[in-house]
Design a protein around this motif. Structure first.
Motif, PDB file in Angstrom:
ATOM      1  N   ILE A 304       0.474  -7.176  -0.950  1.00 56.80           N
ATOM      2  CA  ILE A 304       1.063  -6.195  -0.033  1.00 56.80           C
ATOM      3  C   ILE A 304       2.587  -6.276  -0.086  1.00 56.80           C
ATOM      4  O   ILE A 304       3.290  -5.252  -0.096  1.00 56.80           O
ATOM      5  CB  ILE A 304       0.548  -6.413   1.400  1.00 56.80           C
ATOM      6  N   LEU A 305       3.110  -7.493  -0.138  1.00 59.41           N
ATOM      7  CA  LEU A 305       4.557  -7.663  -0.235  1.00 59.41           C
ATOM      8  C   LEU A 305       5.065  -7.106  -1.561  1.00 59.41           C
ATOM      9  O   LEU A 305       6.128  -6.462  -1.607  1.00 59.41           O
ATOM     10  CB  LEU A 305       4.911  -9.140  -0.100  1.00 59.41           C
ATOM     11  N   LEU A 306       4.308  -7.331  -2.643  1.00 55.98           N
ATOM     12  CA  LEU A 306       4.703  -6.787  -3.938  1.00 55.98           C
ATOM     13  C   LEU A 306       4.673  -5.263  -3.925  1.00 55.98           C
ATOM     14  O   LEU A 306       5.564  -4.614  -4.502  1.00 55.98           O
ATOM     15  CB  LEU A 306       3.777  -7.319  -5.032  1.00 55.98           C
ATOM     16  N   ILE A 307       3.655  -4.693  -3.279  1.00 54.68           N
ATOM     17  CA  ILE A 307       3.582  -3.235  -3.176  1.00 54.68           C
ATOM     18  C   ILE A 307       4.810  -2.686  -2.456  1.00 54.68           C
ATOM     19  O   ILE A 307       5.400  -1.684  -2.862  1.00 54.68           O
ATOM     20  CB  ILE A 307       2.285  -2.804  -2.461  1.00 54.68           C
ATOM     21  N   ALA A 308       5.214  -3.363  -1.372  1.00 55.78           N
ATOM     22  CA  ALA A 308       6.406  -2.939  -0.631  1.00 55.78           C
ATOM     23  C   ALA A 308       7.661  -3.081  -1.493  1.00 55.78           C
ATOM     24  O   ALA A 308       8.534  -2.205  -1.475  1.00 55.78           O
ATOM     25  CB  ALA A 308       6.532  -3.755   0.644  1.00 55.78           C
ATOM     26  N   CYS A 309       7.749  -4.174  -2.239  1.00 53.93           N
ATOM     27  CA  CYS A 309       8.894  -4.380  -3.124  1.00 53.93           C
ATOM     28  C   CYS A 309       8.921  -3.331  -4.233  1.00 53.93           C
ATOM     29  O   CYS A 309       9.988  -2.839  -4.626  1.00 53.93           O
ATOM     30  CB  CYS A 309       8.866  -5.778  -3.730  1.00 53.93           C
ATOM     31  N   ILE A 310       7.730  -3.002  -4.739  1.00 50.76           N
ATOM     32  CA  ILE A 310       7.642  -1.989  -5.787  1.00 50.76           C
ATOM     33  C   ILE A 310       8.134  -0.649  -5.270  1.00 50.76           C
ATOM     34  O   ILE A 310       8.826   0.096  -5.982  1.00 50.76           O
ATOM     35  CB  ILE A 310       6.195  -1.899  -6.308  1.00 50.76           C
ATOM     36  N   ASN A 311       7.780  -0.317  -4.036  1.00 53.55           N
ATOM     37  CA  ASN A 311       8.288   0.909  -3.431  1.00 53.55           C
ATOM     38  C   ASN A 311       9.814   0.938  -3.483  1.00 53.55           C
ATOM     39  O   ASN A 311      10.432   1.936  -3.845  1.00 53.55           O
ATOM     40  CB  ASN A 311       7.844   1.010  -1.970  1.00 53.55           C
ATOM     41  N   PHE A 312      10.396  -0.179  -3.076  1.00 54.46           N
ATOM     42  CA  PHE A 312      11.862  -0.263  -3.045  1.00 54.46           C
ATOM     43  C   PHE A 312      12.427  -0.052  -4.450  1.00 54.46           C
ATOM     44  O   PHE A 312      13.377   0.713  -4.650  1.00 54.46           O
ATOM     45  CB  PHE A 312      12.290  -1.622  -2.501  1.00 54.46           C
ATOM     46  N   LEU A 433       8.605   1.760 -16.676  1.00 54.70           N
ATOM     47  CA  LEU A 433       8.419   0.645 -15.743  1.00 54.70           C
ATOM     48  C   LEU A 433       7.993   1.177 -14.375  1.00 54.70           C
ATOM     49  O   LEU A 433       7.089   0.623 -13.735  1.00 54.70           O
ATOM     50  CB  LEU A 433       9.718  -0.158 -15.601  1.00 54.70           C
ATOM     51  N   ARG A 434       8.642   2.261 -13.952  1.00 58.63           N
ATOM     52  CA  ARG A 434       8.297   2.844 -12.657  1.00 58.63           C
ATOM     53  C   ARG A 434       6.834   3.288 -12.634  1.00 58.63           C
ATOM     54  O   ARG A 434       6.125   3.088 -11.661  1.00 58.63           O
ATOM     55  CB  ARG A 434       9.236   4.022 -12.381  1.00 58.63           C
ATOM     56  N   SER A 435       6.382   3.855 -13.723  1.00 56.85           N
ATOM     57  CA  SER A 435       4.980   4.274 -13.807  1.00 56.85           C
ATOM     58  C   SER A 435       4.053   3.074 -13.735  1.00 56.85           C
ATOM     59  O   SER A 435       3.018   3.106 -13.070  1.00 56.85           O
ATOM     60  CB  SER A 435       4.748   5.035 -15.124  1.00 56.85           C
ATOM     61  N   GLY A 436       4.428   2.007 -14.438  1.00 56.51           N
ATOM     62  CA  GLY A 436       3.617   0.791 -14.405  1.00 56.51           C
ATOM     63  C   GLY A 436       3.513   0.214 -13.009  1.00 56.51           C
ATOM     64  O   GLY A 436       2.452  -0.292 -12.603  1.00 56.51           O
ATOM     65  N   LEU A 437       4.598   0.310 -12.262  1.00 62.97           N
ATOM     66  CA  LEU A 437       4.583  -0.223 -10.903  1.00 62.97           C
ATOM     67  C   LEU A 437       3.685   0.613  -9.996  1.00 62.97           C
ATOM     68  O   LEU A 437       2.985   0.072  -9.126  1.00 62.97           O
ATOM     69  CB  LEU A 437       6.014  -0.267 -10.350  1.00 62.97           C
TER      70      LEU A 437
END
Length: 808
Positions: A304-312, A433-437
């Motif tokens: 969940i933290l990674l998902i939030a970081c990925i958003n950023f 990279l953005r797509s991968g995230l």
């Protein structure tokens, strides 16, 4: 320099309020989830560590394979502790606990009892082993004499109010008086067992010295420097020396012969601090946790933290077009790359700091609800402990640096000439990279959705499975032994009430509890080859009828057969071990005491269809029913539609026969569901965090879709002028995102299957993982993503092309 960075960062955040809100809110929700799970995990890992000797305390477990049963017990024979202390200098101390369940307790002379749970007999060495501070009394002498009891601070307030309880008598079960010799602090919640009453082991009604009976929880303290694994090698010698002679008396074979026949009788040590999370033994003192859930929730918090970081990261790089000229101008004016990196990292850390402040507020608001779901007593002030506060302070910086590192390096790498000429390509397809995230975000979301679906399907399966008896509309009244000889009168009085179909008095119900097995043999064949280890329940004539069980061969107990006092009914598992349905009419022997060779002979009168009397994690073991007066509880099958009125009538009958005794009851389906309360809690927590993970992922997707729609405004205008429909434009803007979501679903499915298959392996009776569960998770993920993206797509598609093209 730092002040300048902060000023610019603050102005940038204010200027881009929409994206700032998405970033801060998404990070705040992610951080709040992470903090809540961190509190949960740390609490689970802290069990029993309050004991000063925790690293040297071990519990002795028994493993027995005999008579068709393979048993793993958290208990051991009563002589184990004293023998180890006597024979081995490595053992500093021992203590035995013998939990006696629920008793009625009151002050001597008081008319009304209170129902108290987990009454426990303990050796006088209790306070030498466990750290249980006494507020009054001498820990060395508190339980050293018969008829003494140590009570908790809460129990003292319940029974004595503000009076001093020391030296005062307490009456247990209306017939046993104990003097209060100590008052201890309430046991911590993070203990694998809790009790408000410790009675002297000298008063435990037990036949001592039984090496083949496992009924006591035995803990030993090893001296400093002792290797527990090396010490455990002594158990073979202990078993040979002490248990061996009793085995010869009981089954006529030595321990070597016993083992050669494929049987097993072993002891092993479990560290105290491992019990709560790692022990899955039978006859635990209380429900334990599971290390699997600690791993799962730790992973969920991280994801969940990674998902939030990925958003950023996604939003920061997606907004790069807006800041490209800023970077170009700064470089032309002489800014070094490290200065630009510092600026962007400052913005990132400022964003995460604001998010952390909001996250703490969210945690404070959500904590009561989280406690209710998880059955914990977590507090917000636990975050400011000396060990956790530094982590809390460091977390926004760690997250800020993690989330901001790539955007900072990405933005600071722009070449000023390319940027100022407008030749830099920042399109969607260039953002691999953005797509991968985005794929990673929805991969994790789908795994959480699939996990939640399977957990709830398993719980529903358990709740609706045919367990071999009818648990609906069965009222169970607890602790009816105060009725004494009036128990049968009470049953008959209740049976006369309209709406009561049948009733039974018995100390045994098909719900998990601490019960022991006995060794049974066919008549004249008392040897280990013919032994059957099974439970023996004392019931009355109406037990089978009341619980809706089915007799598959022979008959039920009947009052018309006087010989049924020595009759026995076997379940199908037990009958199979004795040779099948041909066992009807044959006689079997129960071994009660190996020392005196006391036995009892029974005639098999019937076979009852297998029913689940333990958790569905286990296969149905061997069980027998015998006629025996045991007034532990009363069960009544009801047919009334007006249960509240009927309950008042039953309670009136109770009070008439037992004035001053508490009327405690529950319905059997509630008792059955209680076995799986942990799974229900896990399912609810998983559902909550899955929803939050999807929410955070959608926030990022929403912001990314807004950016892409903004970037392609002129393209959309040209397409509309050339005749493109609104539907085609929505499809154009949505398809790239949906491709990423579909890729995430494909990657997530095998991972989710493997993970949940491992979880289901703990259940002997379980659902099959079916294709539609993954399809449903995929449809939900696609639907949510489509709704999220479509909002921006529709907005862009409906825009007036004149406005989008007028600047050309």
């Amino acid at each position: 320099m730092l002040t300048n960075y902060l000023k610019i960062a603050w102005r940038t955040l204010q200027k881009q309020q929409g994206f700032t809100f998405i970033n801060i809110f998404g990070l705040a929700v992610g951080l709040a989830c992470c903090i809540l799970i961190m509190l949960y995990v740390l609490d689970e890992l802290s069990y029993d560590r309050y004991n000063e000797k925790a690293d040297r305390i071990y519990r002795v477990h028994s493993e027995i394979k005999f008579g068709g049963n393979d048993m793993h017990f958290a208990v051991s024979p009563d002589p184990v502790g004293p023998t180890l202390k006597k024979d081995y200098p490595q053992v500093e101390q021992f203590v035995r606990l013998h939990q006696r369940g629920t008793w009625l307790v009151k002050r001597a002379g008081e008319p009304t009892n209170l129902r108290e749970n987990d009454i426990t007999f303990a050796d006088s060495t209790l306070f030498d082993v466990f750290t249980l501070p006494l507020l009054a009394g001498d820990p060395k002498r508190a339980l050293a004499e018969p008829n003494t009891v140590v009570i908790s601070e809460s129990a003292a307030k319940r029974h004595f109010g503000t009076q001093n309880p020391m030296g005062q008598p307490l009456l247990f079960n209306n017939n046993r008086t104990f003097k209060v010799t100590g008052v201890m602090r309430d046991m911590p919640m993070n203990s694998h067992f809790r009790s408000d009453f410790f009675l002297s082991m000298l008063n435990d009604d037990y036949t001592w010295g039984q090496w083949l009976s496992n009924n006591h929880h035995t803990y030993i303290v090893l001296k400093p420097g002792t290797d527990a694994q090396v010490f455990a090698k002594n158990f073979d010698a202990v078993i040979q020396k002490y248990a061996g002679p009793q085995a010869v008396q009981m089954i006529g074979s030595t321990m070597d012969q016993f083992r050669k026949a494929g049987n097993r009788f072993d002891f092993w040590l479990m560290p105290l601090t491992d019990i709560h999370l790692y022990s899955k033994q039978q006859v635990e003192l209380a429900s334990n946790g599971d290390i699997q859930y600690v791993y799962i929730f730790s992973a969920v918090a991280l994801f969940i933290l990674l998902i939030a970081c990925i958003n950023f990261m996604n939003l920061a790089t997606a907004r790069s077009a807006k800041r490209a000229k800023e970077v170009g101008v700064r470089k032309v004016m002489g800014s070094e790359r490290h200065q630009l990196v510092g600026q962007f990292m400052t913005e990132s850390v400022l964003t995460t700091t604001l998010a952390m402040l909001l996250a703490v507020i969210i945690v404070a608001v959500a904590l009561p609800g989280f406690n209710a779901i998880s059955a914990k007593q977590l507090h917000i002030n636990q975050l400011i402990s000396p060990y956790r506060l530094p982590l809390l302070i460091a977390l926004p910086f760690i997250v800020g640096l993690l989330a901001g590192s790539y955007p900072a390096l990405f933005l600071s790498s722009f070449q000023p000439i390319s940027v100022l000429k407008g030749t830099i390509n920042l399109g969607f397809r260039s953002g691999s990279l953005r797509s991968g995230l985005v794929v990673f975000q929805f991969m994790m979301s789908v795994i959480l959705i699939v996990g939640t679906i399977i957990v709830y399907r398993q719980i529903t399966y358990i709740q609706t499975k045919n367990v071999g008896f009818n648990r609906e509309q069965i009222l169970t009244i607890n602790d009816v032994y105060p009725l004494g000889k009036q128990a049968e009168t009470f049953r008959q009085e209740v049976m006369r009430l309209p709406g009561v179909v049948s009733g039974s008095i018995s100390g045994y119900l098909p719900t998990p509890s601490a019960r022991s097995d006995n060794a049974f043999f066919p008549e004249g064949q008392i040897d280990q080859k013919n032994a059957v280890s099974m439970q023996s329940w004392g019931v009355d004539y109406d037990y089978v009828k009341t619980l809706g069980m089915q007799i598959t061969a022979g008959r039920n107990f009947s009052r018309t057969f006087g010989a049924d006092s020595s009759g026995i009914i076997l379940n199908e598992s037990a009958a199979k071990l004795f040779g099948g349905t041909d066992i009807i009419g044959k006689r079997i022997v129960r071994f009660d005491d190996p020392e005196s060779k006391t036995t009892k002979l029974f005639t098999v009168v019937g076979i009852v269809k297998n029913f689940h009397f333990e958790s569905l994690r286990k296969n149905i073991g061997a069980l027998s029913l015998i006629l025996d007066a045991n007034s532990g509880s009363a069960s009544f099958r009801l047919s009334s539609t007006n249960v509240p009125v009927l309950m008042k009538q039953i309670e009136a009958k109770w009070k008439q026969l037992t004035p001053g005794q508490p009327f405690s009851y529950q319905f059997m389906n509630e008792s059955f569901d209680e076995m799986y309360r942990a799974e229900q809690r896990i399912g609810t927590i998983a559902l909550t965090f899955a929803a939050l993970a999807i929410l955070i992922a959608c926030l990022g997707l929403f912001g990314l879709a807004a950016f892409m729609a903004e970037q392609r405004t002129k393209e959309i205008g040209v397409r509309k002028v050339l005749g493109a429909s609104v539907t085609s434009i929505i499809g154009l803007l949505s398809k790239d995102f949906l491709k990423l979501v579909l890729i995430g679903i494909v990657i997530a499915s095998p991972i989710a299957w493997y993970t949940m298959n491992q979880w289901l392996s703990d259940f002997a009776y379980k659902i099959d993982i079916e294709w539609w569960m993954f399809a449903l998770a995929g449809i939900l993920a696609v639907g949510i993503a489509l709704v999220t993206v479509s909002f921006q797509s529709v907005k862009a598609a409906l825009m007036n092309p004149v406005k989008s093209l007028r600047s050309e």
